[in-house]
Design an enzyme around this catalytic site. Sequence first.
Site, mmCIF file in Angstrom:
data_model
loop_
_atom_site.group_PDB
_atom_site.id
_atom_site.type_symbol
_atom_site.label_atom_id
_atom_site.label_comp_id
_atom_site.label_asym_id
_atom_site.label_seq_id
_atom_site.Cartn_x
_atom_site.Cartn_y
_atom_site.Cartn_z
ATOM 1 N N ARG A 168 29.043 28.521 29.780
ATOM 2 C CA ARG A 168 28.082 29.617 29.923
ATOM 3 C C ARG A 168 28.427 30.795 29.014
ATOM 4 O O ARG A 168 29.572 31.175 28.855
ATOM 5 C CB ARG A 168 28.050 30.072 31.380
ATOM 6 C CG ARG A 168 27.109 31.239 31.682
ATOM 7 C CD ARG A 168 27.835 32.573 31.702
ATOM 8 N NE ARG A 168 26.944 33.682 32.099
ATOM 9 C CZ ARG A 168 27.276 34.963 32.040
ATOM 10 N NH1 ARG A 168 28.472 35.317 31.578
ATOM 11 N NH2 ARG A 168 26.425 35.904 32.416
ATOM 12 N N THR B 60 32.870 43.961 32.248
ATOM 13 C CA THR B 60 32.770 43.911 30.793
ATOM 14 C C THR B 60 33.306 45.245 30.313
ATOM 15 O O THR B 60 33.195 46.236 31.026
ATOM 16 C CB THR B 60 31.295 43.756 30.346
ATOM 17 O OG1 THR B 60 30.742 42.583 30.934
ATOM 18 C CG2 THR B 60 31.173 43.659 28.846
ATOM 19 N N THR C 2 26.575 46.048 30.167
ATOM 20 C CA THR C 2 27.352 45.298 31.155
ATOM 21 C C THR C 2 26.434 44.981 32.321
ATOM 22 O O THR C 2 25.672 45.831 32.767
ATOM 23 C CB THR C 2 28.580 46.096 31.637
ATOM 24 O OG1 THR C 2 29.247 45.349 32.669
ATOM 25 C CG2 THR C 2 28.205 47.456 32.187
#
Length: 323
Positions: A218, A190, A241
């Site tokens: 998801r 991320t 993250t």
Amino acid sequence: MMTTPAIAADSQTAADQRPGWRLVIHGGAGVIERHRLTPDKDREIRDGLERALAAGADILAAGGSALDAVEATAKVLEDDPNFNAGRGAVYTYQGTNELDAAIMDGRTRAAGAATGITATRNPITLARAVMERSPHVFLSREGADQFSREQDLDQAPPEWFATPERLRQLEELRARPSAEYFDVDLKYGTVGAVALDVNGHVAAATSTGGLTGKRWGRIGDSPIIGAGTYADDRACAVSATGAGEYFIRVGVAHEICARIRIGGESAQAAADAVMAEVGELGGTGGVIVVTPRGEGVYSFNTPGMYRGEASAAGRSVAVYGDE
């Protein structure tokens, strides 16, 4: 007659006492160890972090807003295939790229987010458009893609997001029937940025491609305001993250801000406490935090986290936990 000069003097004193601007970024956390990265890959990642810091630092040093800085920083990371966001996004189990992003302005607590988007070159810019040009906070999938096109945001074809390394990861996942997610064994990719500007305002931005092999639409914590992204001038700005399911359950980003605002904790103490709670539930990952007081911290419970920080004093980047 003396009122105006007194106010002016007080205002000048308050401005002088403000901390300088600050920028903290991340590019993912997880099992990031020296033997897993070649020297060339290590260099590429550090160079990418440096470029992202430079983009945001230039804005902040010139007196620009924290909001502009975190968007610009995230865009650089989204365009870099070394990071799991934008161009370097991982694949879903079906072999597509579905992108998530969120942004939040600590001045007003305005926020925007999008999930499951497929064609916006820079998802963080779409998140900001949702915040500033729509009556909503959170758009998803086909609707988010439609809004992006209507706002004339830069679009990109599937091949822009497709990278050989991410395809290799998907193929490895498919070859291991017992593995739920490839990322559990390596890292959570991320990108994120939190910033404090010279006017004392904070902002946060987070963008991701999610988990390799994700199914059923998801959604992780990154685009969820209060879980992976949050900003409040009364406390701090946070970007997270990690194992999104755990970060959602804890409400990580808001929880850190609440501990600072209500509990009076330092940024480091609040971040460490919340990450400890995530760990107790079985989750791993990390957070970056910046406060209006000028604190800028990391906290992670993994072997490493791609990260960096910048201020008027200089810039630095790091990858491994012992740096």
